[in-house]
Enzyme design. Sequence first.
Site, PDB file in Angstrom:
ATOM      1  N   THR A 145       0.998  -1.108  -0.021  1.00  0.00           N
ATOM      2  CA  THR A 145       0.094  -0.193  -0.099  1.00  0.00           C
ATOM      3  C   THR A 145       0.772   1.326   0.002  1.00  0.00           C
ATOM      4  OG1 THR A 145      -0.285  -0.032   2.562  1.00  0.00           O
ATOM      5  CG2 THR A 145      -1.994  -1.152   1.052  1.00  0.00           C
ATOM      6  N   ASP A 146       0.451   2.282  -0.627  1.00  0.00           N
ATOM      7  CA  ASP A 146       1.162   3.592  -0.684  1.00  0.00           C
ATOM      8  C   ASP A 146       1.089   4.338   0.680  1.00  0.00           C
ATOM      9  OD1 ASP A 146       2.023   2.562  -3.384  1.00  0.00           O
ATOM     10  OD2 ASP A 146       0.275   3.731  -4.241  1.00  0.00           O
ATOM     11  N   LYS A 147       1.659   5.535   0.351  1.00  0.00           N
ATOM     12  CA  LYS A 147       1.748   6.447   1.568  1.00  0.00           C
ATOM     13  C   LYS A 147       0.321   7.026   1.996  1.00  0.00           C
ATOM     14  CE  LYS A 147       3.714  11.079   2.827  1.00  0.00           C
ATOM     15  NZ  LYS A 147       4.347  12.234   2.428  1.00  0.00           N
ATOM     16  N   VAL A 168      -2.135   5.304   2.732  1.00  0.00           N
ATOM     17  CA  VAL A 168      -3.391   4.226   2.435  1.00  0.00           C
ATOM     18  C   VAL A 168      -3.375   3.162   3.748  1.00  0.00           C
ATOM     19  CG1 VAL A 168      -4.266   2.415   0.972  1.00  0.00           C
ATOM     20  CG2 VAL A 168      -2.876   4.487   0.112  1.00  0.00           C
TER      21      VAL A 168
END
Length: 544
Positions: free
Chosen positions: A133-135, A137
């Site tokens: 997952t990205d920043k 999220v």
Amino acid sequence: MSEENLRPAYDDQVNEDVYKRGAQSKLTKARKADFDDEKDKKKDNDKHIDKRPKSGPRLDENGNPLPKEPRLPKRKVAVMVGYCGTGYHGMQYNPPNPTIESALFKAFVEAGAISKDNSNDLKKNGFMRAARTDKGVHAGGNLISLKMIIEDPDIKQKINEKLPEGIRVWDIERVNKAFDCRKMCSSRWYEYLLPTYSLIGPKPGSILYRDIEESKTELPGVLDEDLESKEFWEEFKKDANEKFSTEEIEAILAYVPPARDEFDINEELYQKVKKYKQLENAHRRRYRISAAKLAKFRASTSQYLGAHNFHNFTLGKDFKEPSAIRFMKDIKVSDPFVIGDAQTEWISIKIHGQSFMLHQIRKMVSMATLITRCGCPVERISQAYGQQKINIPKAPALGLLLEAPVFEGYNKRLEQFGYKAIDFSKYQDEVDKFKMKHIYDKIYKEEVDENVFNAFFSYIDSFNKVTGAQGEETADKSGPAVQKSIFEFLTAKGIPGLTDAPESNKKIKQRKRMEEEEAASKKAEISSTTQSNEPEVQPEAAAN
């Protein structure tokens, strides 16, 4: 013929130098070939060399090596986790930035699940995640696999005590040594939270509103008549006319914020603009979606089910690339629910797919929302699967979270090896409580404080498709490779020449055939398993 006849007639006819030169030439070529092979091998090896600094032994404050701890057996495990991504630079370990994995690894070491001798290198423990997952999220459920010391029966509790409240371990399950959580994840569930006011039609007077109304005049009957949205905007207009004069409203609508160094927060006009926007936001938060509009949105999202070419729903993918075809298994849109002090109404969209591309879910939500709020036929979504490039805006990242990875296929193998299945549904009550406290509340609060969704759709409604963001006039080009604006797509006219995606697309047909074969194979497997589990009737028992 005898050997004597094969010999030369005279000894001086034999030139020994020729033979020597030939032998030397062969030797030189062989050595050169060996040297080239060594060079090629060295190049190949260089590609795979890990050039990152290697971790050395643990040192004390004075730089002296610390004594090694007694070695305890490590087991391959799957750790089911949930987390709030706020304040973290994504899931994956990325020093010196704080990440979910760095927080988990630190807690594992402090709880004794990882020895201190291995506390400075994730690779020693075989650390792997099912979904990255990205920043910022969040995830209600995600899974990591690693080798861990699990002799302590209270290890899960001890790890959770060392973790911040925004990260939880749901369970730790033994798996076989070959388990790779990323490769063996068969599908994923994602959730997107959307305030229902996002489905209100474009604001009267906006560029998108004018384009839609003009296209309705030219081609009547193509787009829906959105009486619900008209009623909403009429009520707001009536309320605004009671609180502001006609001259004030004209000045407010024409207001352009000055440069930052010239901005004055106490300016009278700015204060009126602020109150006008607060009034509009209050009306949005009081909005309650009708059953008809919710049904339209559900019908729009159902257009994504099955195998389709999603090249327009990501970045950098061409129509002909096989990897652009993705399979959506299920989509669920919840009933509306009211939450938070602002009493905003929301809906939850859950999407189950085999795999997803960059920004795919955000673009899918954006497209379904725009189709609903502009009154387009829901079948128009299928046109986005065709060859024509269409620029679909991304919905805000705020509402997106990973619900859980699914290991349906591999769970059968785990059970055959005597391990428990990886199933997040066993902890659903705990997950729901955690999401409400640490994920949903943060999403709701940020939406109220920042008006994220209102800002996004207001930008869409007022976007000038002629000058664009740079203020430069766009050239009039045609052809499937030329990216078309979403604003043409949303009017009654649509994009000229654009039709539904061709059913003859080979890749889609192949994928659908594979789905049918997979379903038939699963059915046969279940049938054979059921038959094999039935107790055999012994001859003696039958005779009795």
